[in-house]
Design a protein around this motif. Structure first.
Motif, PDB file in Angstrom:
ATOM      1  N   GLY A  84       0.803  -1.215   0.000  1.00  0.00           N
ATOM      2  CA  GLY A  84       0.000   0.000   0.000  1.00  0.00           C
ATOM      3  C   GLY A  84       0.834   1.262   0.000  1.00  0.00           C
ATOM      4  O   GLY A  84       0.284   2.363   0.069  1.00  0.00           O
ATOM      5  N   SER A 193      -8.298  -1.872  -9.569  1.00  0.00           N
ATOM      6  CA  SER A 193      -8.853  -0.642  -9.004  1.00  0.00           C
ATOM      7  C   SER A 193      -8.097  -0.243  -7.743  1.00  0.00           C
ATOM      8  O   SER A 193      -7.781   0.943  -7.536  1.00  0.00           O
ATOM      9  N   TRP A 194      -7.790  -1.227  -6.891  1.00  0.00           N
ATOM     10  CA  TRP A 194      -7.013  -0.935  -5.680  1.00  0.00           C
ATOM     11  C   TRP A 194      -5.625  -0.404  -6.055  1.00  0.00           C
ATOM     12  O   TRP A 194      -5.148   0.572  -5.452  1.00  0.00           O
ATOM     13  N   ARG A 196      -4.737   1.252  -8.632  1.00  0.00           N
ATOM     14  CA  ARG A 196      -4.867   2.658  -9.053  1.00  0.00           C
ATOM     15  C   ARG A 196      -5.089   3.560  -7.846  1.00  0.00           C
ATOM     16  O   ARG A 196      -4.549   4.666  -7.772  1.00  0.00           O
ATOM     17  N   SER A 197      -5.869   3.080  -6.891  1.00  0.00           N
ATOM     18  CA  SER A 197      -6.234   3.931  -5.751  1.00  0.00           C
ATOM     19  C   SER A 197      -5.053   4.268  -4.868  1.00  0.00           C
ATOM     20  O   SER A 197      -5.052   5.340  -4.220  1.00  0.00           O
ATOM     21  N   VAL A 198      -4.048   3.400  -4.801  1.00  0.00           N
ATOM     22  CA  VAL A 198      -2.889   3.673  -3.942  1.00  0.00           C
ATOM     23  C   VAL A 198      -1.689   4.222  -4.710  1.00  0.00           C
ATOM     24  O   VAL A 198      -0.656   4.512  -4.117  1.00  0.00           O
ATOM     25  N   GLY A 199      -1.821   4.330  -6.044  1.00  0.00           N
ATOM     26  CA  GLY A 199      -0.762   4.969  -6.819  1.00  0.00           C
ATOM     27  C   GLY A 199       0.141   4.061  -7.618  1.00  0.00           C
ATOM     28  O   GLY A 199       1.143   4.522  -8.183  1.00  0.00           O
ATOM     29  N   TRP A 200      -0.211   2.771  -7.715  1.00  0.00           N
ATOM     30  CA  TRP A 200       0.604   1.883  -8.555  1.00  0.00           C
ATOM     31  C   TRP A 200       0.366   2.142 -10.037  1.00  0.00           C
ATOM     32  O   TRP A 200       1.269   1.967 -10.851  1.00  0.00           O
ATOM     33  N   ARG A 201      -0.857   2.514 -10.375  1.00  0.00           N
ATOM     34  CA  ARG A 201      -1.229   2.705 -11.779  1.00  0.00           C
ATOM     35  C   ARG A 201      -1.999   4.024 -11.914  1.00  0.00           C
ATOM     36  O   ARG A 201      -2.576   4.498 -10.951  1.00  0.00           O
ATOM     37  N   THR A 202      -2.033   4.523 -13.107  1.00  0.00           N
ATOM     38  CA  THR A 202      -2.793   5.741 -13.360  1.00  0.00           C
ATOM     39  C   THR A 202      -4.122   5.401 -14.019  1.00  0.00           C
ATOM     40  O   THR A 202      -4.323   4.295 -14.492  1.00  0.00           O
TER      41      THR A 202
END
Length: 202
Positions: A84, A193-194, A196-202
């Motif tokens: 995370g 989705s998770w 993206r939400s923590v900043g791994w993906r845009t």
């Protein structure tokens, strides 16, 4: 006996990894570990990641020379579980790579960390260390770049073959009661989705 800050850091890192393992064991025992990213596990991971980041600020990567073999391995477990906290994991990768070049960490750690970061970023991994349930309900490696040469890359860092690893991962999942999700596609979308939400993906 290890003295000074190295000894104190070693004890702290071992305690951090032990808490991680203990909470995981509790969640495996009650069957809740595999129902998404459990909030208790996430809290341990976040707290440990924050502390490891501070340790890196103060001391650099806590490798074998500074904290000894066991505590260095514990530091890697903390880093590998900091899912995370993408900034912490990304920060750690070049440090672990440099430490491996100096013989201060096991090169397997580099392979596992690189694969985990690539997989969370939605990119093909290199060594086949990261797994999930596929659409056919089988626990298999996430996508691998240049899969024909994956075993050569694994041998270079002293990992066993991909086939042996698949068998071991599946056996461990069976032992822990990790069963195929009812809807693998929905699981994959929730994971993306998770991420993206923590900043791994845009």
């Amino acid at each position: 006996m290890r003295q000074g800050p190295g000894r104190d850091l070693a004890q702290e890192l071992l305690a951090m990894a032990a808490e991680d393992e203990a909470v995981r064991a509790e969640l495996v025992a009650d069957g809740s570990l595999f129902d998404g990213y459990h909030s208790r596990m996430a809290e341990v991971h976040r707290r440990n990641a924050t502390r490891l980041d501070a340790i890196i600020d103060a001391h650099g990567w806590p490798g074998r020379v500074l904290v000894g073999e066991d505590a260095s391995r514990a530091a890697f477990v903390v880093l590998q579980h900091a899912i995370g906290s993408p900034a912490v994991m990304r920060r750690g990768l070049p440090l672990v790579q440099a430490a491996a070049m100096d013989g201060d960490v096991d090169p397997v750690q580099v392979a596992m960390l690189e694969d985990r970061i690539l997989s969370f970023e939605g990119k093909p991994q290199r060594y086949g260390t990261q797994f999930d349930w596929d659409e056919d309900g089988l626990l298999n490696p996430l996508p691998i770049a240049d899969p024909a040469d994956v075993d050569a890359r694994r041998r270079a860092v002293r990992l066993d073959s991909l086939a042996e690893n698949v068998a071991r991962i599946r056996a461990n999942a069976l032992r822990d009661g990790h069963q195929r999700p009812e809807n693998p596609a929905a699981r994959h979308e929730a994971a993306a989705s998770w991420a993206r939400s923590v900043g791994w993906r845009t």
